[in-house]
Write a protein that holds these residues in place. Structure first.
Motif, PDB file in Angstrom:
ATOM      1  N   VAL A 161      -3.653   8.173  -4.030  1.00 39.65           N
ATOM      2  CA  VAL A 161      -4.553   8.326  -2.884  1.00 39.65           C
ATOM      3  C   VAL A 161      -5.146   9.729  -2.928  1.00 39.65           C
ATOM      4  CG1 VAL A 161      -4.718   8.352  -0.360  1.00 39.65           C
ATOM      5  CG2 VAL A 161      -3.190   6.715  -1.503  1.00 39.65           C
TER       6      VAL A 161
ATOM      7  N   TYR B  92       0.838  -1.206   0.000  1.00 38.85           N
ATOM      8  CA  TYR B  92       0.000   0.000   0.000  1.00 38.85           C
ATOM      9  C   TYR B  92       0.871   1.252   0.000  1.00 38.85           C
ATOM     10  CZ  TYR B  92      -3.210   3.631   1.601  1.00 38.85           C
ATOM     11  OH  TYR B  92      -3.949   4.796   1.705  1.00 38.85           O
ATOM     12  N   PRO B  93       0.525   2.254  -0.810  1.00 35.05           N
ATOM     13  CA  PRO B  93      -0.558   2.238  -1.795  1.00 35.05           C
ATOM     14  C   PRO B  93      -0.066   1.755  -3.144  1.00 35.05           C
ATOM     15  CG  PRO B  93       0.320   4.452  -1.602  1.00 35.05           C
ATOM     16  CD  PRO B  93       1.089   3.609  -0.624  1.00 35.05           C
TER      17      PRO B  93
ATOM     18  N   TYR C 120      -8.242   4.492   0.052  1.00 39.07           N
ATOM     19  CA  TYR C 120      -7.714   5.389  -0.976  1.00 39.07           C
ATOM     20  C   TYR C 120      -8.417   6.746  -1.008  1.00 39.07           C
ATOM     21  CZ  TYR C 120      -4.652   1.741  -2.609  1.00 39.07           C
ATOM     22  OH  TYR C 120      -3.657   0.790  -2.671  1.00 39.07           O
TER      23      TYR C 120
END
Length: 205
Positions: A26, A21-22, A82
């Motif tokens: 985002v 992640y990510p 997100y």
């Protein structure tokens, strides 16, 4: 003090927060206009997190209703980690001030981190001569009409102004805006006399 927090929509899948992640950009929603203290903090965080993550953190300003519009938008977003929210004091104050805010601060969000703390200050236009202390302001407000701008109804600046009125036994005229930046613009232009603002944005003036 105004605390600025980072929140994220809850109930995401555990897999979304694996070590990778990510894996895509985002979105950070700022529920106030560009140029205000929350926006300033968001853009500083965004630049650093983009560098660390290797993925873009995109700032999206969704202003209005003392932060309720942008906050409710994040509450309705897919709970995948997100879409995150930069929240200020109104996040917790608004549920007691508005009948329907469109979100539940306890059920719809999970805290990530405390992103900063800044004091609320009182600033005046230079034409408001002779007001150099809160005592001066109290005396003026007893004999003259005084107006003050804030970033919005129910936010820290508004509550500070109302607290001053209650403690001093006066009644100033509150002029709410959709954020700190437009409120400060009108103060600088002399359209309002005072502003209860966040130090982060007021200090630039």
């Amino acid at each position: 003090m105004k605390r600025i927090f980072l929140f994220i929509a809850v109930l995401w899948a555990a897999a979304s927060f694996a070590q990778t992640y990510p894996t895509k950009p985002v979105r950070m929603v700022v529920p106030f206009p560009a140029g205000g203290p929350a926006d300033i903090v968001a853009r500083q965080l965004g630049a650093k997190l983009t560098e660390v993550w290797g993925e873009a953190l995109v700032i999206e300003n969704r202003a209005g209703a003392a932060g309720n519009i942008g906050t409710a938008f994040v509450a309705r977003a897919a709970p995948d980690g997100y879409t995150i929210l930069l929240a200020t004091s109104g996040f917790m104050c608004n549920p007691s001030l508005y009948k329907n805010i469109g979100y539940d601060p306890f059920k719809d969000f999970a805290p990530v981190t405390n992103a900063g703390i800044s004091a609320t200050v009182v600033v005046r236009h230079p034409d408001l001569a002779g007001v150099n202390s809160m005592k001066d302001l109290e005396q003026l407000a007893r004999t003259s009409k005084v107006d003050f701008s804030t970033p919005g109804i129910g936010l820290a600046g508004h509550l500070a102004g109302e607290l001053f009125d209650a403690m001093a036994g006066v009644k100033m005229v509150h002029v709410p805006y959709k954020g700190a930046a437009p409120a400060m613009q009108d103060l600088v232009a002399g359209r309002v006399q005072l502003m209860f603002d966040n130090f982060a944005s007021a200090s630039a003036q």
